[in-house]
Every structure is written in structure tokens, then in C-alpha cells.
Motif scaffolding. Structure first.
Motif, mmCIF file in Angstrom:
data_model
loop_
_atom_site.group_PDB
_atom_site.id
_atom_site.type_symbol
_atom_site.label_atom_id
_atom_site.label_comp_id
_atom_site.label_asym_id
_atom_site.label_seq_id
_atom_site.Cartn_x
_atom_site.Cartn_y
_atom_site.Cartn_z
ATOM 1 N N ASP A 72 35.353 54.693 140.316
ATOM 2 C CA ASP A 72 35.848 55.105 141.633
ATOM 3 C C ASP A 72 37.377 55.175 141.683
ATOM 4 O O ASP A 72 37.935 55.480 142.732
ATOM 5 C CB ASP A 72 35.341 54.100 142.680
ATOM 6 C CG ASP A 72 35.652 54.549 144.097
ATOM 7 O OD1 ASP A 72 35.158 55.608 144.511
ATOM 8 O OD2 ASP A 72 36.429 53.835 144.783
ATOM 9 N N PHE B 52 34.250 49.953 139.790
ATOM 10 C CA PHE B 52 35.684 49.990 140.108
ATOM 11 C C PHE B 52 36.382 51.082 139.298
ATOM 12 O O PHE B 52 37.164 51.874 139.846
ATOM 13 C CB PHE B 52 36.300 48.626 139.823
ATOM 14 C CG PHE B 52 37.795 48.584 139.964
ATOM 15 C CD1 PHE B 52 38.394 48.412 141.205
ATOM 16 C CD2 PHE B 52 38.621 48.758 138.861
ATOM 17 C CE1 PHE B 52 39.764 48.394 141.335
ATOM 18 C CE2 PHE B 52 39.998 48.735 138.980
ATOM 19 C CZ PHE B 52 40.575 48.548 140.221
ATOM 20 N N HIS C 218 41.207 57.201 144.503
ATOM 21 C CA HIS C 218 42.434 56.625 145.068
ATOM 22 C C HIS C 218 43.686 57.121 144.333
ATOM 23 O O HIS C 218 44.755 57.204 144.943
ATOM 24 C CB HIS C 218 42.357 55.097 144.987
ATOM 25 C CG HIS C 218 41.184 54.516 145.684
ATOM 26 N ND1 HIS C 218 41.166 54.224 147.029
ATOM 27 C CD2 HIS C 218 39.939 54.186 145.220
ATOM 28 C CE1 HIS C 218 39.993 53.725 147.376
ATOM 29 N NE2 HIS C 218 39.219 53.682 146.285
ATOM 30 N N ARG D 106 41.035 40.427 143.990
ATOM 31 C CA ARG D 106 40.364 41.362 144.871
ATOM 32 C C ARG D 106 40.496 42.783 144.317
ATOM 33 O O ARG D 106 41.491 43.117 143.672
ATOM 34 C CB ARG D 106 40.948 41.284 146.277
ATOM 35 C CG ARG D 106 40.763 39.919 146.936
ATOM 36 C CD ARG D 106 41.374 39.931 148.323
ATOM 37 N NE ARG D 106 40.765 40.954 149.164
ATOM 38 C CZ ARG D 106 39.645 40.788 149.847
ATOM 39 N NH1 ARG D 106 38.995 39.620 149.775
ATOM 40 N NH2 ARG D 106 39.167 41.748 150.602
ATOM 41 N N PRO D 107 39.509 43.663 144.579
ATOM 42 C CA PRO D 107 39.578 45.031 144.027
ATOM 43 C C PRO D 107 40.802 45.803 144.483
ATOM 44 O O PRO D 107 41.391 46.566 143.696
ATOM 45 C CB PRO D 107 38.274 45.671 144.517
ATOM 46 C CG PRO D 107 37.340 44.512 144.716
ATOM 47 C CD PRO D 107 38.206 43.386 145.213
ATOM 48 N N ASP D 108 41.190 45.670 145.766
ATOM 49 C CA ASP D 108 42.374 46.400 146.216
ATOM 50 C C ASP D 108 43.638 45.902 145.527
ATOM 51 O O ASP D 108 44.553 46.685 145.217
ATOM 52 C CB ASP D 108 42.513 46.300 147.732
ATOM 53 C CG ASP D 108 42.495 44.853 148.216
ATOM 54 O OD1 ASP D 108 42.169 43.968 147.392
ATOM 55 O OD2 ASP D 108 42.819 44.601 149.385
ATOM 56 N N ALA D 109 43.734 44.587 145.264
ATOM 57 C CA ALA D 109 44.894 44.062 144.534
ATOM 58 C C ALA D 109 44.915 44.555 143.088
ATOM 59 O O ALA D 109 45.981 44.888 142.538
ATOM 60 C CB ALA D 109 44.884 42.530 144.570
ATOM 61 N N ARG E 78 43.634 47.383 142.071
ATOM 62 C CA ARG E 78 43.960 48.810 142.121
ATOM 63 C C ARG E 78 45.463 49.029 142.280
ATOM 64 O O ARG E 78 46.041 49.914 141.633
ATOM 65 C CB ARG E 78 43.181 49.463 143.275
ATOM 66 C CG ARG E 78 43.270 50.972 143.294
ATOM 67 C CD ARG E 78 42.471 51.544 144.439
ATOM 68 N NE ARG E 78 41.063 51.174 144.345
ATOM 69 C CZ ARG E 78 40.441 50.338 145.175
ATOM 70 N NH1 ARG E 78 41.116 49.766 146.176
ATOM 71 N NH2 ARG E 78 39.155 50.068 145.038
ATOM 72 N N ARG E 79 46.092 48.250 143.138
ATOM 73 C CA ARG E 79 47.539 48.402 143.309
ATOM 74 C C ARG E 79 48.289 48.028 142.031
ATOM 75 O O ARG E 79 49.258 48.696 141.648
ATOM 76 C CB ARG E 79 48.024 47.540 144.476
ATOM 77 C CG ARG E 79 47.685 48.081 145.844
ATOM 78 C CD ARG E 79 48.505 47.373 146.916
ATOM 79 N NE ARG E 79 48.261 45.929 146.896
ATOM 80 C CZ ARG E 79 47.338 45.321 147.624
ATOM 81 N NH1 ARG E 79 46.538 46.039 148.410
ATOM 82 N NH2 ARG E 79 47.178 44.006 147.578
ATOM 83 N N ASP F 169 50.073 51.584 140.727
ATOM 84 C CA ASP F 169 51.362 51.766 141.404
ATOM 85 C C ASP F 169 52.433 52.189 140.411
ATOM 86 O O ASP F 169 52.528 51.664 139.284
ATOM 87 C CB ASP F 169 51.790 50.467 142.101
ATOM 88 C CG ASP F 169 51.083 50.289 143.435
ATOM 89 O OD1 ASP F 169 50.306 51.193 143.812
ATOM 90 O OD2 ASP F 169 51.294 49.244 144.080
#
Length: 372
Positions: A252, A249, A256, A283-286, A288-289, A293
Motif C-alpha cells: 500500500d 504496508f 501515499h 506505528r504504520p504512519d510513523a 511511512r514518514r 520523507d
């Protein structure tokens, strides 16, 4: 002839009293008649305020009442940026010159009022009305001096002429002349000092309690000790699966968000924090945000920002099976007594059985006793 001489400056230097110093500043003080502001040396020579803060304070003090002095309003008037102006306002607020007060209007709207005090130290001492004499330093009453009586001029005694002796007849031997009587002395009242007043025991007066400060800074000074930073969160057990997922994570992340390019040491240091999030079913997308952000511009230390957000935004642990079972457990039911309509007066009342209300039952019982 090629050197220009400022005759006005030369004339002004000639009017400076005393010999001119050989080094240092020379003041030419001309009186102001309009457009001037009085600034105290406690502000102009403040040892702890920066020159930017002093300049901002003088600018605010020179503005008329009601002028906006927010960060953006001052940035539009001054050449300094918003960050330097915000830091200067925090310095002034920490030293008592500036204060932000929340006030509620009659309409219910809450606004922020900015109050600037040119002498914050004077607010900590009680004010004395104009023209009043200064109060003594000690509260002990001073002894009342005895008033000396007014000395009147001493009256000068007037000597009366001695009475003439009466001549005796010739046949009698001449008696000896009576001695002249001296006039009675006139009493003279000499002023004497008044007796000292008796000493009255005075109860010891307790020193006045120090008054509470009227202005308490809301922002701690820059020299205040800072709270220690919270450690980076760690999972209950860093399993090989969590370690590989957290490493992948972080490695990478730059695809993004290009500004979050991390070194290998930064990745190894942040792996436990990401593993703690993954252990809590994030979750990985959560993740990341939450981490990338709205970053600051420019971003100087991406690893420090990620460590801060991993610590402060850590989600709660997921509920266990017992907690979820407690949510599905049926709640206890409460019995509600239904409404009934009185057969006599049609009044609604609560009762498990139909019949009469309390007033009608009492009336019927009274009639039954009277008939009996």
C-alpha cells in the motif's frame, strides 16, 4: 581561390623551431604579459584526477584571494552541475590540493576556510631558504682536505767571486795556491704535503625520522575499500500476523508516495525489515514518514533506499516490565542538616540543634578555662 588561408597561423608555424611533426599536437607558445596563471604539470597531467577536477583546480588557482569557491559559487561560474563540481572537489581534497579547515573567530563563531595548495607534495618536505646551497644527501661529515702550502719561487744562488791569492815574497818558495772555496749552498725550502689528519671515529648518525604529513585528506580516495553493508533487520520471530501486516504496508506504500512503487520480489525482500519495526511497537504512519520523507530526486532505486532507511533508522526495542518498574521505584532520600542561628553572633550555621556556632563555642570554652 575558395580555400581561405590564415596568414597569421602560417607565419606562426614557420617560426616553430625544428621540423614539424607529421601527427600529434603542434604547440605555438606565445609569451604572456598579463592575466596568466602558472600551472604545474603535476596537476595538468595528473594520472588519477579527472579532467573536470583538473579544470576546477585551474579555475580555483586563477581566482583572486578571498573569492568564494563553494559548490554553488562554482556552479554559478562554470557549466558543470553541482554534482560534478562536488565530485571534483572531493577528488582534489583526496589528493591534497584542496582542504577545508574549521576556524573559530574571536566572536566565537565557527567558519569553514577553503585552502588550495598548488604544490601539495612540497608541503611534505622541509623548505630551504632562498640562496642556500643544497644539502648533501648523506649526513656523514666529509673529510677536511689538507691545505697545501703556497709554493714560493725558488731563490737562485748568487756566486760570489773567488778571493785573489796573496803574492808570497821572492825568497820563499812559492806555495801552492789555495783552492778556491765554494760558496755555502743556500738552503731551499721545498714545499711538502701536510700530514694527513688523524681519523676521528664518527658516531653513526641515525637517519632523520620522517616528518608527519602536514595535510591529511579527510575524504578517503575513491579506490579505498568500502565497509560492508549492514544486513536488513529481522524480527525475533516472523509470525504470520507480522508477515501479513508488513506485506500489506509495503503493497500500500505507492498510494501515499507514488515514487515508491515496488515489485513483488522487492516486497518479499523488505518484509522482515518492516516486521522488525512493527515488532518494536512502531506505528504504520510513523514508519511511512521515516521511509518516504525527503527522497532524492530523481529516485532511481526505491527498494535500495527503503532497505537503507529500514536498517539505519531502526528504532530501539521498547523497554520491558522490569525496566519500567525500575523507573517507578522510589529514589533514596538524603537527610539535609538545617540551618541554625547562633545565639551570640547571629551567624548562620548547619546543626541539628540550635545553640552556638563553632567560633562562639571555642571562645566560651577559653573564657571558662581562664576563669577556672
Amino acid at each position: 581561390m575558395d580555400t581561405q588561408q590564415n596568414t597569421a597561423l602560417t607565419r606562426a608555424l614557420a617560426e616553430v623551431p625544428g621540423p614539424l611533426p607529421t601527427s600529434g599536437v603542434i604547440h605555438i607558445s606565445l609569451p604572456h604579459t598579463d592575466r596568466f596563471t602558472v600551472v604545474g604539470n603535476h596537476l595538468a597531467q595528473h594520472p588519477d584526477l579527472s579532467c573536470t577536477a583538473v579544470g576546477i583546480a585551474v579555475r580555483i588557482q586563477s581566482l583572486p584571494l578571498g573569492t568564494k569557491v563553494g559548490i554553488k559559487a562554482l556552479a554559478a561560474r562554470c557549466k558543470e552541475g553541482e554534482k560534478r563540481i562536488a565530485a571534483a572537489l572531493r577528488e582534489l581534497e583526496a589528493h591534497g590540493y584542496l582542504r577545508r579547515v574549521r576556524d573559530r573567530l574571536p566572536s566565537g563563531r565557527i567558519i569553514t576556510r577553503t585552502v588550495f595548495c598548488n604544490r601539495p607534495a612540497a608541503l611534505l618536505h622541509p623548505r630551504r631558504p632562498a640562496g642556500a646551497p643544497p644539502q648533501p644527501a648523506k649526513p656523514e661529515p666529509a673529510p677536511v682536505p689538507a691545505l697545501a702550502p703556497v709554493q714560493e719561487p725558488t731563490p737562485v744562488p748568487v756566486q760570489e767571486p773567488a778571493p785573489a791569492p796573496v803574492p808570497a815574497p821572492m825568497q820563499d818558495p812559492a806555495p801552492l795556491p789555495a783552492p778556491a772555496q765554494e760558496p755555502a749552498p743556500v738552503a731551499v725550502c721545498h714545499p711538502t704535503a701536510a700530514p694527513p689528519a688523524p681519523e676521528v671515529p664518527v658516531a653513526p648518525v641515525a637517519p632523520p625520522a620522517p616528518s608527519a604529513p602536514l595535510f591529511v585528506p579527510r575524504v578517503p580516495p575513491p579506490t579505498a575499500p568500502k565497509a560492508p553493508r549492514r544486513p536488513l533487520p529481522r524480527p525475533g520471530e516472523l509470525t504470520p500476523e507480522l508477515d501479513r501486516a508488513a506485506t500489506a504496508f509495503l503493497s500500500d506504500l505507492h498510494r501515499h508516495a507514488p515514487q515508491f512503487t515496488l515489485s513483488e520480489d522487492d516486497v518479499r525482500r523488505l518484509v522482515p525489515g518492516v516486521a522488525a519495526w512493527l515488532e518494536r511497537a512502531a506505528r504504520p504512519d510513523a514508519i511511512r514518514r521515516a521511509l518516504t520523507d525527503d527522497p532524492p530526486h530523481p529516485l532511481k532505486h526505491p527498494a535500495k533506499l527503503l532497505a537503507h532507511r529500514l536498517t539505519e533508522l531502526l528504532p530501539p526495542a521498547p523497554p520491558g516490565v522490569d525496566d519500567l518498574a525500575a523507573l517507578d521505584r522510589p529514589r533514596p532520600r538524603f537527610t539535609v542538616t538545617p540551618f541554625q542561628t547562633c545565639d551570640d553572633c547571629d551567624r548562620a550555621f548547619r546543626s541539628p540543634d540550635p545553640g552556638y556556632c563553632r567560633d562562639c563555642r571555642e571562645t566560651r570554652a577559653a573564657y571558662a578555662q581562664a576563669a577556672a
